[in-house]
Scaffold this active site. Sequence first.
Site, PDB file in Angstrom:
ATOM      1  N   SER A 198      32.706  35.571  59.767  1.00 27.73           N
ATOM      2  CA  SER A 198      33.007  36.835  60.243  1.00 27.73           C
ATOM      3  C   SER A 198      31.816  37.747  60.400  1.00 27.73           C
ATOM      4  O   SER A 198      31.850  38.516  61.281  1.00 27.73           O
ATOM      5  CB  SER A 198      33.947  37.602  59.228  1.00 27.73           C
ATOM      6  OG  SER A 198      33.182  37.707  57.844  1.00 27.73           O
ATOM      7  N   LYS A 213      33.815  42.041  49.224  1.00 27.17           N
ATOM      8  CA  LYS A 213      35.019  42.192  48.566  1.00 27.17           C
ATOM      9  C   LYS A 213      34.738  42.428  47.182  1.00 27.17           C
ATOM     10  O   LYS A 213      35.629  42.651  46.124  1.00 27.17           O
ATOM     11  CB  LYS A 213      35.904  41.191  48.665  1.00 27.17           C
ATOM     12  CG  LYS A 213      36.508  40.888  49.946  1.00 27.17           C
ATOM     13  CD  LYS A 213      37.064  42.239  50.121  1.00 27.17           C
ATOM     14  CE  LYS A 213      37.896  41.965  51.852  1.00 27.17           C
ATOM     15  NZ  LYS A 213      39.503  41.632  51.607  1.00 27.17           N
TER      16      LYS A 213
HETATM   17  C1  LIG Z   1      34.540  36.980  55.182  1.00 29.22           C
HETATM   18  C2  LIG Z   1      35.187  38.548  55.377  1.00 29.22           C
HETATM   19  N1  LIG Z   1      34.968  39.084  56.423  1.00 29.22           N
HETATM   20  C3  LIG Z   1      35.399  40.143  56.427  1.00 29.22           C
HETATM   21  C4  LIG Z   1      36.534  40.832  55.736  1.00 29.22           C
HETATM   22  C5  LIG Z   1      37.125  41.882  56.319  1.00 29.22           C
HETATM   23  O1  LIG Z   1      36.893  43.137  55.297  1.00 29.22           O
HETATM   24  P1  LIG Z   1      37.894  44.234  54.902  1.00 29.22           P
HETATM   25  O2  LIG Z   1      39.150  43.646  54.172  1.00 29.22           O
HETATM   26  O3  LIG Z   1      37.670  45.237  54.241  1.00 29.22           O
HETATM   27  O4  LIG Z   1      38.861  44.524  56.231  1.00 29.22           O
HETATM   28  C6  LIG Z   1      36.787  39.986  54.747  1.00 29.22           C
HETATM   29  C7  LIG Z   1      37.705  40.402  53.680  1.00 29.22           C
HETATM   30  O5  LIG Z   1      39.114  40.280  53.933  1.00 29.22           O
HETATM   31  C8  LIG Z   1      36.192  38.783  54.616  1.00 29.22           C
HETATM   32  O6  LIG Z   1      36.508  37.950  53.329  1.00 29.22           O
END
Ligand SMILES: Cc1ncc(COP(=O)(O)O)c(C=O)c1O
Length: 359
Positions: free
Chosen positions: A297, A55
């Site tokens: 994630s 991010k």
């Molecule tokens: C920990 C984490 N994983 C994955 C994502 C996903 O990324 P994106 O917002 O580009 O889909 C985010 C962002 O929201 C995140 O904070």
Amino acid sequence: MDAMTAHTTTGRGRLYASLLDTIGNTPAIRINRIAPKGVELYVKAEFFNPAGSVKDRLALSIIEEAERNGSLRPGQTVVEATSGNTGIGLAMVCAAKGYPLVVTMADSFSVERRKLMRMMGAKVVLTPRAEKGLGMYRKAVELAEANGWFLARQFETDANARIHETTTAQEILADFRGHRLDYWVTGYGTGGTVTGVARVLRRERPETKIVLSEPANAQLLGSGHVQARNADHSPAESHPAFEPHPIQGWTPDFIPYVLQEAVDDRLYDELVPIAGPDGMAWARQLARSEGILTGVSGGSTFAVAMKIAERADAGTVILCMLPDTGERYMSTPLFEAIPEEMTEEEVGLSRSTPGYRLV
Ligand SMILES: Cc1ncc(COP(=O)(O)O)c(C=O)c1O
């Protein structure tokens, strides 16, 4: 270059005018010990970004675009709803550029996130978890309207997918130039990563299969239910397929507008649901067996990459996104089984020699 030759380092060959210039150019790293034999599995380690997550890219993109188009005035307060990493990235960018920042966040997200943002000078307004992602989003809108603040709008802004198109995707193209790339695996929060990278891969590497994942108990895309939206593209309802899930940063309770393009333009080839506990198990395994510390994630994305790796032919090459660092989850179930005190085995080790014993 192997680890030994890497002991001779050469510096980066440049001086950095700002911390913000260190965002991006994250490494794609091979998984050596737990990848199935014959499969080349790489992770793109977004925890190499200065504030520790993917991010950071988005935060810089939103602020610099708003500076360019005049929607953000010098010294104006920035406000955004975020499950954490966008807030941490924005806190870094706003601190470095001198903008006050207010973040709205449901009280269900980890306390590390709040403290990191406050450490970098942001104000964090907590919203009730029962009101889900939409609650924190509407609080940010309310505050922006009441105070004339700049709303970052990560879920709708063009600046989101665009930064992945111009940075993340370009890094993947450059790093895999002349090399096979059969699968690229990611999850979604806002959808910026998948939409931006997929726009480029579809054009430049059409043979690469794009695999998208979402929580098994919150299959918003898998349900096929179309998201209702307001005229400004913001969600008009909480999606009926949503349930609270442990994969922080993934899948809010609505399908973001930024992600909608990936759905409408068929920017992914497969949608693979993953259960949060499986993602956590793989995050622990990555830490233990590869020394790679990522969040829930990242573990969940990796779990999907391993499923693909296990069914793949020899020679298959897979790249898996790891959005952030595991250090952001010390207070969460990811670290639940990690003890603070000495285990029986450690006490045994302590007692096995005579000196310096605590017990
Ligand atoms: C920990 C984490 N994983 C994955 C994502 C996903 O990324 P994106 O917002 O580009 O889909 C985010 C962002 O929201 C995140 O904070």
